[in-house]
Design a protein around this motif. Structure first.
Motif, PDB file in Angstrom:
ATOM      1  N   GLN A  97       0.791  -1.236   0.000  1.00  0.00           N
ATOM      2  CA  GLN A  97       0.000   0.000   0.000  1.00  0.00           C
ATOM      3  C   GLN A  97       0.822   1.284   0.000  1.00  0.00           C
ATOM      4  N   PHE A  98       2.069   1.220  -0.436  1.00  0.00           N
ATOM      5  CA  PHE A  98       2.832   2.454  -0.632  1.00  0.00           C
ATOM      6  C   PHE A  98       2.376   3.089  -1.945  1.00  0.00           C
ATOM      7  N   LYS A  99       2.226   4.407  -1.958  1.00  0.00           N
ATOM      8  CA  LYS A  99       1.630   5.098  -3.102  1.00  0.00           C
ATOM      9  C   LYS A  99       2.592   6.029  -3.842  1.00  0.00           C
ATOM     10  N   ASN A 100       3.635   6.474  -3.172  1.00  0.00           N
ATOM     11  CA  ASN A 100       4.581   7.410  -3.781  1.00  0.00           C
ATOM     12  C   ASN A 100       5.990   6.823  -3.665  1.00  0.00           C
ATOM     13  N   ILE A 101       6.321   5.976  -4.624  1.00  0.00           N
ATOM     14  CA  ILE A 101       7.545   5.175  -4.544  1.00  0.00           C
ATOM     15  C   ILE A 101       8.622   5.766  -5.441  1.00  0.00           C
ATOM     16  N   ALA A 102       9.718   6.163  -4.835  1.00  0.00           N
ATOM     17  CA  ALA A 102      10.843   6.721  -5.575  1.00  0.00           C
ATOM     18  C   ALA A 102      11.903   5.649  -5.805  1.00  0.00           C
ATOM     19  N   THR A 144       6.174  13.940  -0.362  1.00  0.00           N
ATOM     20  CA  THR A 144       5.100  12.947  -0.515  1.00  0.00           C
ATOM     21  C   THR A 144       5.646  11.517  -0.650  1.00  0.00           C
ATOM     22  N   ILE A 145       6.938  11.382  -0.853  1.00  0.00           N
ATOM     23  CA  ILE A 145       7.537  10.044  -1.015  1.00  0.00           C
ATOM     24  C   ILE A 145       7.324   9.225   0.257  1.00  0.00           C
ATOM     25  N   ASP A 146       6.734   8.036   0.089  1.00  0.00           N
ATOM     26  CA  ASP A 146       6.515   7.178   1.261  1.00  0.00           C
ATOM     27  C   ASP A 146       7.305   5.864   1.192  1.00  0.00           C
TER      28      ASP A 146
END
Length: 343
Positions: free
Chosen positions: A180-185, A241-243
């Motif tokens: 459920q991570f949404k902002n993956i760098a 916003t990176i999670d």
């Protein structure tokens, strides 16, 4: 104690040095040396424990029983672990291995290849930096067996033992999406290396499939760790916003974890982490770090077996291309939930 040389044996047995040399190199019959004299020499050599110089043997036979191995950095746990497997396997067949670190530098790699050639090595095991295709092709053209591993050089025809980098990266990012991570760098190297491009493509495929936005930070290979930490810290600070972060190498992850600590963020609770290439320390971290493990033992065994087959002329005419799978090890850094405190 003085080390024995052929001259000492010749004087003791009252024969010529060339006779001793012919017997030790298995050429007694070719030069008319009797079986009786050959046995006499061999028994004496065994009795005194004489060990011929590998360089001397190489000069007389054209074979040094030595393999040259080029890696990016022999102190890196990934390469040193593979080198240990190669060394043990080669030694069991009577071969020694000499090493060199390229530091991913083309000029340094070429210099090392020339040094190996001057040392009369019999074969080459290479994790190649970009730009040495012509030099490897020259070795192949001159009849030397070459096994390339870890990263591919497309268009170069030789034996290769590779990793499915694309699939490993794809699984790592799909794991983050499933958690459920949404902002993956992605933090990776600024590099033309084939394996790095494949890992980036795996990341992009997983991100596109999930309908998420891509965020990639490329870092020069030769950046010192303090500067690397600073660059990653600024990147994360500017992208609040990176999670979660997918690191393409374990040494980038170590810098990234330090950057996260400096920002006052908590791994797993504030930001998830998964790393390509497991490190023995990652399971000891608190929280432990999820990682893509490469099959180190298999890589070492495969490159050595192919090389020994070539050296012993026990292999098909065509080149071998072996592609090995990675394993995703899920640990605490990708939990994405904070357990409730027990009251």
């Amino acid at each position: 104690m003085k080390k024995l040389v052929i001259k000492d044996i010749a004087e003791q047995l009252q024969v010529s040095k060339s006779t001793i040399s012919f017997v030790l190199n298995g050429k007694a019959r070719q030069h008319g040396i009797s079986i009786k004299l050959e046995n006499k020499i061999l028994k004496y050599v065994e009795k005194v424990g004489y060990q011929p110089s590998r360089i001397a043997v190489g000069l007389s036979t054209g074979k040094s029983k030595t393999i040259g191995m080029l890696v990016e950095d022999i102190s890196d746990p990934f390469f040193s672990s593979i080198a240990r497997v190669v060394e043990r396997s080669a030694l069991s067949s009577g071969y020694r291995v000499i090493y060199g670190s390229t530091e991913n530098d083309t000029v340094q790699a070429i210099d090392l290849l020339q040094a190996f050639r001057n040392h009369n090595v019999d074969g080459y095991i290479i994790a190649p930096p970009p730009g040495i295709e012509n030099y490897i092709q020259e070795l192949i053209t001159d009849g030397f067996p070459v096994v390339v591993f870890d990263r591919d050089l497309p268009g170069l025809n030789c034996d290769k033992v590779l990793i499915d980098n694309f699939d490993g990266a794809l699984q790592a990012v799909e794991h983050l999406v499933a958690r459920q991570f949404k902002n993956i760098a992605m933090v990776t190297l600024l590099s033309r290396q084939n394996q790095m491009e494949e890992r980036t493509n795996g990341y992009l495929k997983a991100i596109d499939d999930a309908g998420l936005a891509k965020k990639i930070k490329q870092i020069p290979y030769d950046l010192e760790k303090p500067k690397c930490v600073e660059v990653i810290r600024k990147f994360l600070a500017g992208q609040k916003t990176i999670d979660a972060v997918f690191f393409s190498t374990n040494y980038l992850a170590l810098s990234g974890i330090e950057a996260i600590r400096q920002l006052g963020l908590r791994v797993a609770e504030d930001i998830g982490i998964v790393v390509f290439d497991d490190n023995t320390n990652f399971e000891l971290f608190s929280p432990s770090i999820s990682a893509v493990a490469q099959p180190v033992k298999q890589i070492g065994e495969q490159v050595t077996q192919i090389m020994l087959n070539r050296l012993q002329a026990n292999t098909p005419a065509g080149f071998e291309r072996v592609v090995l799978k990675t394993t995703l090890i899920a640990r605490e850094s990708t939990v994405n939930e904070v357990p409730a405190l027990v009251k």
